[in-house]
Motif scaffolding. Structure first.
Motif, mmCIF file in Angstrom:
data_model
loop_
_atom_site.group_PDB
_atom_site.id
_atom_site.type_symbol
_atom_site.label_atom_id
_atom_site.label_comp_id
_atom_site.label_asym_id
_atom_site.label_seq_id
_atom_site.Cartn_x
_atom_site.Cartn_y
_atom_site.Cartn_z
ATOM 1 N N SER A 468 13.255 59.091 7.392
ATOM 2 C CA SER A 468 13.988 59.902 8.364
ATOM 3 C C SER A 468 14.696 61.042 7.633
ATOM 4 N N ARG A 469 14.761 62.192 8.284
ATOM 5 C CA ARG A 469 15.474 63.308 7.671
ATOM 6 C C ARG A 469 16.964 63.031 7.547
ATOM 7 N N ASP A 470 17.474 62.131 8.372
ATOM 8 C CA ASP A 470 18.889 61.752 8.249
ATOM 9 C C ASP A 470 19.188 61.140 6.891
ATOM 10 N N TRP A 471 18.182 60.562 6.243
ATOM 11 C CA TRP A 471 18.400 59.931 4.935
ATOM 12 C C TRP A 471 18.850 60.950 3.894
ATOM 13 N N LEU A 472 18.505 62.236 4.115
ATOM 14 C CA LEU A 472 18.885 63.279 3.158
ATOM 15 C C LEU A 472 20.274 63.841 3.427
ATOM 16 N N TYR A 478 22.987 57.395 3.119
ATOM 17 C CA TYR A 478 21.805 56.522 3.012
ATOM 18 C C TYR A 478 21.264 56.455 1.584
ATOM 19 N N LEU A 479 21.270 57.587 0.892
ATOM 20 C CA LEU A 479 20.699 57.645 -0.457
ATOM 21 C C LEU A 479 21.750 58.177 -1.426
ATOM 22 N N ASN A 480 21.976 57.425 -2.512
ATOM 23 C CA ASN A 480 22.961 57.852 -3.506
ATOM 24 C C ASN A 480 22.372 58.046 -4.887
ATOM 25 N N ALA A 484 15.728 58.683 -5.592
ATOM 26 C CA ALA A 484 15.298 58.351 -4.230
ATOM 27 C C ALA A 484 15.262 59.601 -3.350
ATOM 28 N N ARG A 485 16.298 60.448 -3.474
ATOM 29 C CA ARG A 485 16.306 61.678 -2.674
ATOM 30 C C ARG A 485 15.098 62.549 -2.993
ATOM 31 N N SER A 486 14.744 62.621 -4.268
ATOM 32 C CA SER A 486 13.588 63.415 -4.672
ATOM 33 C C SER A 486 12.307 62.894 -4.029
ATOM 34 N N LYS A 487 12.191 61.562 -3.946
ATOM 35 C CA LYS A 487 10.983 60.976 -3.345
ATOM 36 C C LYS A 487 10.917 61.274 -1.854
ATOM 37 N N VAL A 488 12.056 61.274 -1.185
ATOM 38 C CA VAL A 488 12.066 61.586 0.250
ATOM 39 C C VAL A 488 11.691 63.054 0.464
ATOM 40 N N ARG A 489 12.258 63.942 -0.359
ATOM 41 C CA ARG A 489 11.908 65.366 -0.242
ATOM 42 C C ARG A 489 10.419 65.583 -0.478
ATOM 43 N N SER A 490 9.880 64.910 -1.457
ATOM 44 C CA SER A 490 8.452 65.050 -1.759
ATOM 45 C C SER A 490 7.602 64.639 -0.567
ATOM 46 N N TRP A 491 8.037 63.579 0.126
ATOM 47 C CA TRP A 491 7.281 63.131 1.299
ATOM 48 C C TRP A 491 7.250 64.213 2.369
ATOM 49 N N PHE A 492 8.417 64.802 2.632
ATOM 50 C CA PHE A 492 8.477 65.819 3.667
ATOM 51 C C PHE A 492 7.720 67.088 3.264
ATOM 52 N N ILE A 537 13.845 79.056 6.596
ATOM 53 C CA ILE A 537 15.030 78.196 6.553
ATOM 54 C C ILE A 537 14.737 76.865 7.238
ATOM 55 N N PHE A 538 14.131 76.943 8.444
ATOM 56 C CA PHE A 538 13.817 75.723 9.183
ATOM 57 C C PHE A 538 12.857 74.832 8.386
ATOM 58 N N ALA A 539 11.837 75.450 7.780
ATOM 59 C CA ALA A 539 10.869 74.676 6.987
ATOM 60 C C ALA A 539 11.556 74.020 5.792
ATOM 61 N N GLY A 540 12.503 74.745 5.173
ATOM 62 C CA GLY A 540 13.232 74.177 4.040
ATOM 63 C C GLY A 540 14.075 72.986 4.446
ATOM 64 N N VAL A 541 14.750 73.092 5.586
ATOM 65 C CA VAL A 541 15.552 71.969 6.087
ATOM 66 C C VAL A 541 14.652 70.802 6.460
ATOM 67 N N GLY A 542 13.554 71.107 7.152
ATOM 68 C CA GLY A 542 12.634 70.049 7.567
ATOM 69 C C GLY A 542 11.970 69.350 6.396
ATOM 70 N N GLY A 543 11.691 70.119 5.334
ATOM 71 C CA GLY A 543 11.037 69.541 4.158
ATOM 72 C C GLY A 543 11.998 68.931 3.160
ATOM 73 N N GLY A 544 13.298 69.069 3.406
ATOM 74 C CA GLY A 544 14.280 68.449 2.520
ATOM 75 C C GLY A 544 14.706 69.317 1.354
ATOM 76 N N ASP A 545 14.179 70.545 1.241
ATOM 77 C CA ASP A 545 14.570 71.422 0.132
ATOM 78 C C ASP A 545 15.933 72.053 0.356
ATOM 79 N N ILE A 546 16.312 72.224 1.617
ATOM 80 C CA ILE A 546 17.617 72.810 1.955
ATOM 81 C C ILE A 546 18.384 71.793 2.784
#
Length: 730
Positions: A468-472, A478-480, A484-492, A537-546
């Motif tokens: 879930s994007r909320d994890w970022l 959710y993630l400390n 782990a955060r890097s793996k979630v961003r990579s997925w998105f 900007i939207f793509a960055g937020v959706g993909g976890g980069d921003i």
């Protein structure tokens, strides 16, 4: 051989002579401490002391044996008493409450700590990998609240190994593996040589019985005889050094059977080629004294060629410094001599070039090593000094890691503050992506639960799905761990750009609406994110980069950059709010009185504009405030203003909460605000009985937008809450 102490004293009928035992073990303690020890022995005896432990010894006998082993370390009386009482608590009829009533909270706490340590140790599987064994040792230290518990546990293990000789082979093997892989390295790192070598020799005796007996025969002397030999040797050395006016501390050690065997295997040499079966260590004041002492030793006895190493002139890679030599001592027996300064000894024992590091071939870990050093220092305190298990010491010994059990008993090493999601991603990326819940010690917990050392985690996962994007969102917790955060961003990132744009826009729009901001406030910052347009900007937020928080921070800081003509103007108090030092910058004019508009209540980070009043200075509004938009005919009275240098002041904000009504809803909301240290100025609630929807409006004080976003996210996690957002002018 490993047994070097006498059996427990006996009476004429063959039972344990308690009085003689108390006098022997309590020899260096005052009479009042002996009385406590005697009371503990009878408490053991009367509350299941006859019950058998897993090594087929009575609780009384094993408790007294362990306490006598521990007494050699000269612990405080509470530690000694707790050692006597641990066994009837775990295997007899004694309770911790009974101990606290009879002997006080301190002793009861120690006994409870040993039981806890035993529980965590039993949960773990003795793994085949060095990393897992090392993690288990670290976990055992991490769960300990009082360091004396470790000492009691080490003594308990030796008492068990002494008693296990006639039991089933598998029982001996289990105990021997635990001693070799877990407790002996712990004793080594604590610098307790006499405990370490006995654990190692017992383990070696049961795991490699043939090799053990062969080396014992080759030694051709009993251990006590060797120790007597070393004591005589020390007397000769001390006398010779004193004649040369050298201030020296001389100690001896006898190389034990397991250490001899390891050296033979490691160097592929025969027993006759080992020159440090007997060893002496000399500590002096200076480097010059080191070489002077070396001259004294070589003057006393013939040195062995090729067995001299100058680690002072040429230190080892880890910084270890010392002079090593071997000589043919009295009776023609070879003796190794190590010479170093007191400072070199402290460095070697306490961190810079710790002996256990190069012995075990591991790199140093600063925080873990700091805890080991603190534990070692405790062992050096005299018996008269009272041990203080206070908060400061516990903080000093705390780790920056947590050690978590998998369902199979393996131990995972995670950063402090890790959550079940961090655990899942550490095990495998796919498990993290499919994670939908977690059980902690068998109970279901939220995914942002903070894990503690010694807990067992079982991940509940789906067959398919993704994160879930909320994890970022850092406010949701959710993630400390960065991993782990890097793996979630990579997925998105691997998802389609179109989907990321849709998801990112929804996430950003949701946060902005909750904070009563609009998309227009983002456009000036596109370059900061190397974005060509809002879709990037939207793509960055959706993909976890921003992160949404990054965008909000930029909005908040935007007005902090002022040109040279900007003049700061103090803001007056409004409704008794704490705004003494808050500044708003008004461009191109002198100092003017200004205050915040009640209609929109701007806070730092909001785009703002000033309205020149008649006789009341400048009123500061949000740019989207209806009160300003309705004043188009007075546009000449609107002036550009920015937030001045940010200060930690409080600003009035109204928030709206919608939830299914239930008992305790308001209490949960106010508790959440209290936990975040948010002051509530007013509360208004209304419930629609037809649909059971409760509507809450709260006036709160916050320092900035980031805090507001955190608060709203926390409120959304309260059960039954449907919506939480900032209120604007209707």
């Amino acid at each position: 051989m490993v047994k070097v102490r006498d059996d427990l004293p006996k009476t004429q009928d063959g039972s344990i002579d308690i009085e003689k035992w108390v006098e022997r073990v309590g020899e260096n303690y005052p009479e009042e401490h002996k009385a406590l020890l005697r009371q503990a022995v009878y408490l053991n005896l009367e509350n299941g002391g006859h019950h058998l432990t897993p090594v087929n010894e009575s609780c009384l006998k094993q408790g007294l044996t362990a306490a006598e082993i521990l007494s050699a370390l000269k612990p405080d009386i509470d530690t000694l008493v707790a050692c006597v009482l641990y066994f009837p608590v775990d295997f007899g009829e004694l309770t911790v409450e009974h101990i606290q009533e009879a002997l006080g909270k301190q002793v009861a706490s120690l006994v409870e700590g040993v039981s806890k340590l035993s529980y965590h140790s039993a949960k773990a599987s003795i793994s085949q990998t060095d990393e897992q064994r090392d993690n288990l040792r670290k976990m055992l230290l991490a769960v300990v609240e009082d360091v004396r518990v470790v000492l009691i546990k080490l003594a308990e293990k030796i008492s068990a190994l002494r008693a296990v000789n006639n039991l089933d082979r598998l029982v001996k093997l289990d105990l021997a593996l635990e001693a070799r892989d877990i407790y002996s390295p712990l004793a080594n790192r604590l610098g307790i040589g006499q405990i370490k070598w006995e654990l190692e020799d017992f383990a070696f005796r049961y795991l490699e019985p043939v090799a053990y007996k062969n080396i014992a025969k080759l030694l051709d002397e009993k251990r006590l005889d060797r120790e007597i030999y070393i004591e005589k040797l020390l007397g000769i050395i001390r006398e010779a050094l004193a004649k040369e006016d050298l201030n020296a501390h001389v100690i001896g050690r006898v190389k034990h059977i397991y250490s001899i065997w390891r050296k033979m295997i490691r160097k592929n040499i025969a027993f006759q080629d080992i020159y440090d079966v007997r060893a002496v260590r000399i500590m002096v004041d200076s480097v010059q004294d080191c070489y002077a002492a070396l001259g004294v030793i070589h003057g006393l006895w013939q040195y062995v060629p090729k067995e001299f190493d100058d680690y002072i002139a040429t230190p080892k890679e880890n910084g270890y410094r010392s002079l090593h030599t071997a000589v043919i001592g009295p009776e023609g027996k070879t003796v190794e001599v190590q010479i170093r300064t007191f400072k070199m000894h402290d460095e070697a024992e306490l961190g810079v070039a710790a002996h256990w590091i190069y012995k075990e071939g591991k790199k140093q870990e600063s925080n873990y090593q700091h805890k080991i050093n603190s534990l070692r220092n405790i062992l050096e305190w005299s018996a008269e000094q009272e041990f203080e298990s206070d908060v400061a010491l516990k903080q000093e010994l705390s780790e920056d890691r947590v050690y978590i059990f998998t369902p199979k008993g393996e131990i995972i090493d995670l950063p402090l503050g890790a959550t079940p999601l961090d655990f899942a991603y550490h095990v495998h990326s796919d498990l993290g992506n499919r994670c939908r819940g977690a059980k902690i010690n068998g109970s279901i917990k939220p995914l942002n639960y903070i894990l503690n050392s010694g807990e067992q985690v079982e991940i509940i996962s789906s067959k398919t799905g993704g994160p879930s994007r909320d994890w970022l969102n850092p406010q949701l917790g959710y993630l400390n761990s960065a991993r782990a955060r890097s793996k979630v961003r990579s997925w998105f990132k691997r998802q389609a750009r179109e989907e990321n744009i849709i998801q990112g826009k929804e996430a950003l729009d949701r946060e902005l609406k909750r904070l009563h901001l609009d998309m227009a406030s983002i456009k000036p910052h596109l370059q900061k994110f190397q974005a060509r347009n809002m879709d990037d900007i939207f793509a960055g937020v959706g993909g976890g980069d921003i992160r949404v928080g990054q965008i909000l921070n930029l909005i908040q800081q935007h007005s902090l950059t002022n040109d040279s003509n900007d003049i700061p103007v103090s803001v007056s108090k409004i409704n008794n709010l704490k705004k003494k030092n808050t500044e708003v910058t008004i461009q191109g004019v002198g100092n003017l009185l200004c205050h915040f508009a009640k209609c929109c209540n701007p806070v730092p980070g909001d785009p703002i504009i000033g309205y020149i009043t008649i006789g009341r200075g400048v009123t500061i509004h949000r740019q989207d405030c209806l009160g300003v938009l309705e004043k188009e005919e007075e546009a000449h009275r609107l002036i550009q203003v920015n937030w001045g240098e940010f200060t930690k002041e409080l600003y009035l904000v109204d928030i709206y909460i919608e939830a299914y009504d239930r008992q305790g809803l308001l209490r949960d909301v106010t508790s959440t605000l209290s936990n975040e240290k948010i002051n509530v100025l007013a509360v208004n609630t209304r419930t629609n009985r037809e649909n059971n929807i409760a509507q809450l409006t709260l006036s709160i004080e916050i320092p900035d937008l980031d805090t507001l976003m955190t608060v709203l996210n926390k409120i959304l996690q309260i059960p039954n809450v449907l919506e939480a957002r900032r209120l604007g002018k209707q």
